[in-house]
Write an enzyme that holds these catalytic residues in place. Structure first.
Site, short mmCIF file in Angstrom:
data_model
loop_
_atom_site.label_atom_id
_atom_site.label_comp_id
_atom_site.label_asym_id
_atom_site.label_seq_id
_atom_site.Cartn_x
_atom_site.Cartn_y
_atom_site.Cartn_z
N PRO A 1 -1.85 -46.21 -90.08
CA PRO A 1 -3.11 -46.88 -90.41
C PRO A 1 -4.25 -46.47 -89.49
O PRO A 1 -5.07 -47.30 -89.07
CB PRO A 1 -2.76 -48.36 -90.22
CG PRO A 1 -1.75 -48.35 -89.11
CD PRO A 1 -0.97 -47.05 -89.24
N SER B 1 -7.67 -43.76 -88.96
CA SER B 1 -8.87 -43.63 -89.78
C SER B 1 -8.58 -42.91 -91.09
O SER B 1 -8.98 -43.36 -92.17
CB SER B 1 -9.97 -42.90 -88.99
OG SER B 1 -9.54 -41.62 -88.57
N LYS C 1 -2.80 -32.89 -89.28
CA LYS C 1 -3.16 -31.50 -88.98
C LYS C 1 -2.74 -31.18 -87.54
O LYS C 1 -3.30 -31.72 -86.60
CB LYS C 1 -4.66 -31.28 -89.16
CG LYS C 1 -5.13 -31.50 -90.59
CD LYS C 1 -6.64 -31.46 -90.72
CE LYS C 1 -7.07 -31.72 -92.16
NZ LYS C 1 -8.56 -31.74 -92.31
N GLY D 1 -8.00 -30.42 -95.90
CA GLY D 1 -9.27 -29.82 -96.28
C GLY D 1 -10.43 -30.45 -95.53
O GLY D 1 -10.23 -31.25 -94.62
N ALA E 1 -12.86 -39.06 -92.36
CA ALA E 1 -12.52 -40.40 -92.84
C ALA E 1 -13.76 -41.28 -92.95
O ALA E 1 -13.88 -42.09 -93.87
CB ALA E 1 -11.50 -41.04 -91.89
N LYS F 1 -8.11 -24.94 -86.84
CA LYS F 1 -9.57 -25.13 -86.84
C LYS F 1 -10.00 -26.13 -85.77
O LYS F 1 -11.13 -26.09 -85.29
CB LYS F 1 -10.05 -25.56 -88.22
CG LYS F 1 -9.35 -26.78 -88.81
CD LYS F 1 -10.02 -28.10 -88.48
CE LYS F 1 -9.19 -29.25 -88.99
NZ LYS F 1 -9.79 -30.57 -88.72
N ARG G 1 -13.92 -35.44 -83.77
CA ARG G 1 -13.43 -35.76 -82.43
C ARG G 1 -13.31 -34.50 -81.58
O ARG G 1 -13.59 -34.51 -80.38
CB ARG G 1 -12.06 -36.43 -82.51
CG ARG G 1 -12.08 -37.87 -82.89
CD ARG G 1 -10.68 -38.38 -83.17
NE ARG G 1 -10.41 -38.40 -84.59
CZ ARG G 1 -9.22 -38.61 -85.11
NH1 ARG G 1 -8.18 -38.79 -84.33
NH2 ARG G 1 -9.05 -38.63 -86.42
#
Length: 338
Positions: free
Chosen positions: A11, A13, A108, A139, A143, A194, A258
Protein backbone atom coordinates in the site's frame (compact mmCIF):
# COMPACT_ATOMS: atom_id res chain seq x y z
CA UNK A 1 -14.12 -7.65 -18.86
CA UNK A 2 -16.01 -9.51 -16.13
CA UNK A 3 -15.43 -8.32 -12.59
CA UNK A 4 -12.18 -9.66 -11.15
CA UNK A 5 -10.89 -9.95 -7.61
CA UNK A 6 -7.36 -8.59 -7.32
CA UNK A 7 -4.95 -8.56 -4.36
CA UNK A 8 -2.58 -5.59 -4.51
CA UNK A 9 0.44 -6.31 -2.32
CA UNK A 10 2.01 -3.09 -1.07
CA UNK A 11 0.00 0.00 0.00
CA UNK A 12 2.69 2.48 -1.00
CA UNK A 13 2.04 5.35 -3.38
CA UNK A 14 2.02 3.27 -6.58
CA UNK A 15 0.18 0.31 -5.05
CA UNK A 16 -2.52 2.65 -3.76
CA UNK A 17 -2.83 4.43 -7.12
CA UNK A 18 -3.13 1.13 -8.99
CA UNK A 19 -5.69 -0.10 -6.48
CA UNK A 20 -7.78 2.96 -7.31
CA UNK A 21 -7.45 2.31 -11.07
CA UNK A 22 -8.72 -1.24 -10.55
CA UNK A 23 -11.54 0.00 -8.32
CA UNK A 24 -12.52 2.57 -10.96
CA UNK A 25 -12.84 -0.40 -13.34
CA UNK A 26 -15.30 -1.98 -10.88
CA UNK A 27 -13.04 -4.81 -9.82
CA UNK A 28 -12.96 -6.13 -6.25
CA UNK A 29 -9.69 -4.74 -4.83
CA UNK A 30 -7.87 -5.98 -1.73
CA UNK A 31 -4.89 -3.93 -0.60
CA UNK A 32 -2.43 -5.81 1.61
CA UNK A 33 0.27 -4.35 3.87
CA UNK A 34 2.08 -5.10 7.13
CA UNK A 35 1.64 -1.80 9.00
CA UNK A 36 -1.59 -2.12 11.03
CA UNK A 37 -2.05 1.62 11.51
CA UNK A 38 -1.89 2.23 7.76
CA UNK A 39 -4.32 -0.59 7.02
CA UNK A 40 -6.74 0.70 9.66
CA UNK A 41 -6.55 4.20 8.16
CA UNK A 42 -7.38 2.89 4.67
CA UNK A 43 -10.35 0.89 5.98
CA UNK A 44 -11.74 3.46 8.41
CA UNK A 45 -10.74 6.86 7.03
CA UNK A 46 -10.37 5.82 3.37
CA UNK A 47 -7.12 7.75 3.16
CA UNK A 48 -3.41 6.92 2.92
CA UNK A 49 -1.94 10.20 4.17
CA UNK A 50 1.63 8.95 4.34
CA UNK A 51 1.63 9.23 0.54
CA UNK A 52 -1.41 11.32 -0.44
CA UNK A 53 -2.46 14.22 1.78
CA UNK A 54 -5.69 15.19 0.04
CA UNK A 55 -6.95 12.01 -1.63
CA UNK A 56 -10.02 10.12 -0.47
CA UNK A 57 -10.11 6.48 -1.56
CA UNK A 58 -13.20 4.51 -2.38
CA UNK A 59 -14.73 2.70 0.57
CA UNK A 60 -14.94 -0.33 -1.73
CA UNK A 61 -11.15 -0.81 -1.47
CA UNK A 62 -10.58 -3.15 1.46
CA UNK A 63 -7.20 -3.34 3.20
CA UNK A 64 -5.72 -6.39 4.94
CA UNK A 65 -2.81 -7.32 7.16
CA UNK A 66 -3.71 -11.02 6.86
CA UNK A 67 -2.12 -12.23 3.61
CA UNK A 68 -4.07 -15.48 3.47
CA UNK A 69 -7.36 -13.61 3.78
CA UNK A 70 -6.29 -11.10 1.14
CA UNK A 71 -5.48 -13.91 -1.32
CA UNK A 72 -8.58 -16.00 -0.65
CA UNK A 73 -10.32 -16.69 -3.96
CA UNK A 74 -8.57 -13.91 -5.93
CA UNK A 75 -8.18 -14.00 -9.69
CA UNK A 76 -4.93 -12.01 -9.78
CA UNK A 77 -2.11 -10.86 -7.52
CA UNK A 78 -0.20 -7.62 -8.14
CA UNK A 79 3.15 -7.18 -6.36
CA UNK A 80 3.99 -3.51 -5.69
CA UNK A 81 6.54 -3.94 -2.89
CA UNK A 82 10.14 -2.67 -2.73
CA UNK A 83 12.70 -4.72 -4.63
CA UNK A 84 14.56 -5.79 -1.50
CA UNK A 85 11.48 -7.55 -0.05
CA UNK A 86 10.00 -8.98 -3.26
CA UNK A 87 11.49 -12.43 -2.68
CA UNK A 88 10.34 -12.52 0.95
CA UNK A 89 6.77 -11.56 0.05
CA UNK A 90 6.74 -14.03 -2.85
CA UNK A 91 7.74 -16.82 -0.44
CA UNK A 92 4.89 -15.82 1.87
CA UNK A 93 2.43 -15.82 -1.02
CA UNK A 94 3.57 -19.29 -2.11
CA UNK A 95 2.98 -20.60 1.42
CA UNK A 96 -0.67 -19.51 1.65
CA UNK A 97 -1.93 -19.40 -1.95
CA UNK A 98 -4.15 -22.40 -2.68
CA UNK A 99 -5.23 -21.85 -6.31
CA UNK A 100 -3.84 -20.63 -9.63
CA UNK A 101 -3.81 -16.87 -10.24
CA UNK A 102 -2.46 -14.34 -12.71
CA UNK A 103 0.71 -12.91 -11.13
CA UNK A 104 1.75 -9.35 -12.00
CA UNK A 105 4.27 -6.90 -10.62
CA UNK A 106 4.60 -3.13 -10.89
CA UNK A 107 7.89 -2.59 -9.04
CA UNK A 108 11.12 -1.38 -10.63
CA UNK A 109 14.51 -2.68 -9.59
CA UNK A 110 17.07 -5.49 -9.64
CA UNK A 111 17.73 -7.71 -6.64
CA UNK A 112 20.95 -6.90 -4.77
CA UNK A 113 23.39 -9.79 -4.68
CA UNK A 114 21.72 -12.02 -7.25
CA UNK A 115 21.28 -9.22 -9.87
CA UNK A 116 17.98 -10.89 -10.80
CA UNK A 117 14.97 -9.22 -12.37
CA UNK A 118 11.77 -9.24 -10.33
CA UNK A 119 9.88 -11.54 -12.69
CA UNK A 120 12.66 -14.10 -12.28
CA UNK A 121 12.31 -13.91 -8.49
CA UNK A 122 8.56 -14.47 -8.74
CA UNK A 123 9.10 -17.41 -11.10
CA UNK A 124 11.56 -18.96 -8.67
CA UNK A 125 9.46 -18.52 -5.53
CA UNK A 126 5.90 -19.16 -6.73
CA UNK A 127 5.32 -22.67 -8.14
CA UNK A 128 4.14 -22.91 -11.76
CA UNK A 129 0.89 -24.63 -10.79
CA UNK A 130 -0.10 -21.56 -8.78
CA UNK A 131 0.60 -18.83 -11.33
CA UNK A 132 0.49 -17.62 -14.89
CA UNK A 133 3.53 -16.36 -16.74
CA UNK A 134 4.53 -13.18 -14.91
CA UNK A 135 3.16 -9.88 -16.23
CA UNK A 136 5.29 -6.76 -15.77
CA UNK A 137 3.35 -3.49 -15.49
CA UNK A 138 5.79 -0.64 -16.13
CA UNK A 139 6.14 2.71 -17.84
CA UNK A 140 6.12 6.50 -17.42
CA UNK A 141 3.90 6.94 -14.40
CA UNK A 142 3.92 8.97 -11.20
CA UNK A 143 1.49 7.83 -8.54
CA UNK A 144 0.79 11.46 -7.66
CA UNK A 145 -0.70 11.99 -11.12
CA UNK A 146 -2.41 8.63 -11.59
CA UNK A 147 -4.19 9.02 -8.24
CA UNK A 148 -5.89 12.19 -9.56
CA UNK A 149 -6.70 10.39 -12.82
CA UNK A 150 -4.26 12.14 -15.13
CA UNK A 151 -3.83 10.40 -18.48
CA UNK A 152 -1.23 7.64 -18.11
CA UNK A 153 0.07 5.20 -20.76
CA UNK A 154 2.27 2.27 -19.72
CA UNK A 155 3.21 -1.27 -20.75
CA UNK A 156 2.08 -4.79 -19.80
CA UNK A 157 4.86 -7.23 -20.69
CA UNK A 158 4.79 -11.00 -20.48
CA UNK A 159 6.24 -14.01 -22.27
CA UNK A 160 2.60 -15.09 -22.62
CA UNK A 161 0.71 -12.67 -24.87
CA UNK A 162 -2.65 -13.70 -23.39
CA UNK A 163 -1.45 -12.89 -19.86
CA UNK A 164 -0.32 -9.45 -21.06
CA UNK A 165 -3.71 -8.89 -22.72
CA UNK A 166 -5.46 -9.88 -19.48
CA UNK A 167 -3.56 -7.15 -17.61
CA UNK A 168 -4.29 -4.72 -20.43
CA UNK A 169 -8.04 -5.30 -20.11
CA UNK A 170 -7.89 -5.38 -16.31
CA UNK A 171 -6.34 -1.92 -15.95
CA UNK A 172 -7.32 0.06 -19.05
CA UNK A 173 -9.96 2.78 -18.85
CA UNK A 174 -10.49 6.34 -20.10
CA UNK A 175 -7.41 7.75 -18.34
CA UNK A 176 -5.17 4.71 -17.84
CA UNK A 177 -4.05 2.66 -20.86
CA UNK A 178 -1.73 -0.32 -21.26
CA UNK A 179 0.14 -1.45 -24.37
CA UNK A 180 1.25 -5.09 -24.55
CA UNK A 181 4.81 -6.27 -25.09
CA UNK A 182 6.59 -9.64 -25.00
CA UNK A 183 10.07 -8.28 -24.16
CA UNK A 184 10.05 -8.82 -20.41
CA UNK A 185 13.83 -8.38 -20.12
CA UNK A 186 13.72 -5.03 -21.91
CA UNK A 187 10.76 -3.67 -19.98
CA UNK A 188 12.16 -4.70 -16.59
CA UNK A 189 15.71 -3.49 -17.18
CA UNK A 190 14.43 -0.18 -18.57
CA UNK A 191 12.25 0.35 -15.51
CA UNK A 192 15.06 -0.46 -13.11
CA UNK A 193 17.99 1.29 -14.75
CA UNK A 194 16.26 4.59 -15.55
CA UNK A 195 16.27 5.34 -11.82
CA UNK A 196 20.07 5.55 -11.90
CA UNK A 197 20.03 8.08 -14.73
CA UNK A 198 17.42 10.12 -12.85
CA UNK A 199 19.81 10.35 -9.89
CA UNK A 200 22.46 11.66 -12.27
CA UNK A 201 20.05 14.18 -13.82
CA UNK A 202 19.15 15.39 -10.35
CA UNK A 203 22.81 15.72 -9.41
CA UNK A 204 23.43 17.95 -12.44
CA UNK A 205 20.47 20.12 -11.43
CA UNK A 206 21.79 20.32 -7.88
CA UNK A 207 25.10 21.49 -9.32
CA UNK A 208 23.27 24.35 -11.01
CA UNK A 209 23.15 23.10 -14.60
CA UNK A 210 20.10 23.50 -16.81
CA UNK A 211 18.06 21.73 -19.45
CA UNK A 212 20.93 21.22 -21.90
CA UNK A 213 22.83 19.15 -19.36
CA UNK A 214 19.69 17.27 -18.32
CA UNK A 215 18.88 16.38 -21.94
CA UNK A 216 22.45 15.23 -22.43
CA UNK A 217 22.52 12.88 -19.45
CA UNK A 218 19.08 11.46 -20.25
CA UNK A 219 20.05 10.74 -23.85
CA UNK A 220 23.44 9.28 -23.02
CA UNK A 221 21.83 7.41 -20.14
CA UNK A 222 19.40 5.76 -22.54
CA UNK A 223 22.38 4.60 -24.59
CA UNK A 224 24.03 2.85 -21.66
CA UNK A 225 20.76 1.36 -20.40
CA UNK A 226 20.25 -0.10 -23.87
CA UNK A 227 23.79 -1.49 -24.00
CA UNK A 228 23.32 -3.42 -20.77
CA UNK A 229 19.78 -4.54 -21.60
CA UNK A 230 20.75 -5.89 -25.02
CA UNK A 231 23.65 -7.77 -23.42
CA UNK A 232 21.10 -9.41 -21.12
CA UNK A 233 18.92 -10.40 -24.08
CA UNK A 234 16.53 -7.47 -24.54
CA UNK A 235 15.21 -6.09 -27.83
CA UNK A 236 16.84 -2.67 -28.37
CA UNK A 237 13.56 -1.28 -29.76
CA UNK A 238 11.94 -1.66 -26.33
CA UNK A 239 14.08 1.19 -25.06
CA UNK A 240 12.46 3.54 -27.60
CA UNK A 241 9.02 2.76 -26.14
CA UNK A 242 6.94 3.74 -23.14
CA UNK A 243 8.86 1.60 -20.66
CA UNK A 244 12.20 2.88 -22.02
CA UNK A 245 12.55 6.48 -23.14
CA UNK A 246 9.07 7.31 -21.82
CA UNK A 247 9.86 6.25 -18.27
CA UNK A 248 13.32 7.80 -18.45
CA UNK A 249 11.87 11.19 -19.43
CA UNK A 250 9.27 11.26 -16.68
CA UNK A 251 11.70 10.06 -13.99
CA UNK A 252 14.56 12.27 -15.13
CA UNK A 253 12.55 15.51 -15.35
CA UNK A 254 9.66 15.50 -12.87
CA UNK A 255 9.48 17.03 -9.39
CA UNK A 256 7.55 13.90 -8.38
CA UNK A 257 10.63 11.72 -8.98
CA UNK A 258 12.25 10.53 -5.75
CA UNK A 259 15.39 9.57 -7.65
CA UNK A 260 15.65 13.01 -9.26
CA UNK A 261 15.14 14.73 -5.89
CA UNK A 262 17.72 12.47 -4.27
CA UNK A 263 20.26 13.27 -6.98
CA UNK A 264 19.49 16.98 -6.65
CA UNK A 265 20.23 16.83 -2.92
CA UNK A 266 23.47 14.92 -3.54
CA UNK A 267 24.44 17.49 -6.16
CA UNK A 268 23.93 20.25 -3.60
CA UNK A 269 26.32 18.45 -1.26
CA UNK A 270 23.97 16.64 1.13
CA UNK A 271 25.09 13.31 2.59
CA UNK A 272 23.39 10.17 1.31
CA UNK A 273 22.18 9.06 4.75
CA UNK A 274 20.48 12.43 5.25
CA UNK A 275 18.90 12.28 1.81
CA UNK A 276 17.45 8.82 2.46
CA UNK A 277 16.18 9.84 5.89
CA UNK A 278 14.49 12.98 4.58
CA UNK A 279 12.90 11.20 1.62
CA UNK A 280 10.94 8.80 3.82
CA UNK A 281 10.42 6.43 0.87
CA UNK A 282 12.56 3.89 -0.96
CA UNK A 283 15.01 5.40 -3.47
CA UNK A 284 15.36 2.44 -5.84
CA UNK A 285 18.06 4.18 -7.92
CA UNK A 286 20.54 4.00 -5.04
CA UNK A 287 20.51 0.21 -4.63
CA UNK A 288 20.05 -0.38 -8.36
CA UNK A 289 23.24 1.59 -9.06
CA UNK A 290 25.28 -1.04 -7.24
CA UNK A 291 23.59 -3.95 -9.04
CA UNK A 292 23.98 -2.30 -12.45
CA UNK A 293 27.62 -1.43 -11.83
CA UNK A 294 28.39 -5.03 -10.84
CA UNK A 295 26.54 -6.34 -13.89
CA UNK A 296 28.43 -3.92 -16.15
CA UNK A 297 31.73 -5.16 -14.74
CA UNK A 298 30.75 -8.81 -15.12
CA UNK A 299 29.48 -8.37 -18.69
CA UNK A 300 32.07 -5.80 -19.83
CA UNK A 301 29.47 -3.16 -20.68
CA UNK A 302 30.46 0.50 -20.90
CA UNK A 303 28.27 2.46 -18.43
CA UNK A 304 30.02 5.73 -17.52
CA UNK A 305 27.05 7.45 -15.85
CA UNK A 306 26.31 4.43 -13.68
CA UNK A 307 30.01 4.16 -12.82
CA UNK A 308 30.24 7.82 -11.83
CA UNK A 309 27.20 7.55 -9.55
CA UNK A 310 28.45 4.27 -8.09
CA UNK A 311 31.79 5.81 -7.20
CA UNK A 312 30.06 8.73 -5.56
CA UNK A 313 27.69 6.60 -3.50
CA UNK A 314 29.75 3.49 -2.71
CA UNK A 315 33.42 4.48 -3.00
CA UNK A 316 33.38 7.84 -1.26
CA UNK A 317 34.16 9.91 -4.35
CA UNK A 318 32.56 13.34 -4.63
CA UNK A 319 29.46 12.53 -6.70
CA UNK A 320 29.39 16.08 -8.04
CA UNK A 321 32.94 15.81 -9.34
CA UNK A 322 32.34 12.30 -10.71
CA UNK A 323 29.22 13.30 -12.65
CA UNK A 324 30.72 16.53 -13.95
CA UNK A 325 33.95 14.83 -15.00
CA UNK A 326 32.08 12.12 -16.86
CA UNK A 327 29.86 14.63 -18.67
CA UNK A 328 32.70 16.90 -19.77
CA UNK A 329 35.54 14.47 -20.51
CA UNK A 330 33.88 11.72 -22.57
CA UNK A 331 34.97 11.78 -26.21
CA UNK A 332 33.34 9.01 -28.23
CA UNK A 333 31.35 8.40 -31.39
CA UNK A 334 27.65 8.73 -30.58
CA UNK A 335 26.72 5.39 -32.11
CA UNK A 336 29.65 3.49 -30.59
CA UNK A 337 28.15 0.34 -29.13
CA UNK A 338 30.70 -0.45 -26.39
Amino acid sequence: MAKQTVAVLGPGSWGTALAQVLNDNRHDVRLWGNIPEQIDEINNQHTNTRYFKDVVLSSDIKAYTDLKAALDGVDAVLFVVPTKVTRLVAKQVAEVLDHKVTVMHASKGLEPGTHERLSTILEEEIPEDLRSEIVVVSGPSHAEETIVRDITLITAASKDTEAAKYAQKLFSNNYFRLYTNTDVIGVETAGALKNIIAVGAGALHGLGYGDNAKAAIITRGLAEITRLGVKLGADPLTYSGLSGVGDLIVTGTSVHSRNLRAGDALGRGEKLEDVEKNMGMVIEGISTTKVAYELAQDLDVYMPITTAIYRGIYEGADIRESILSMMTNELRAENEWR
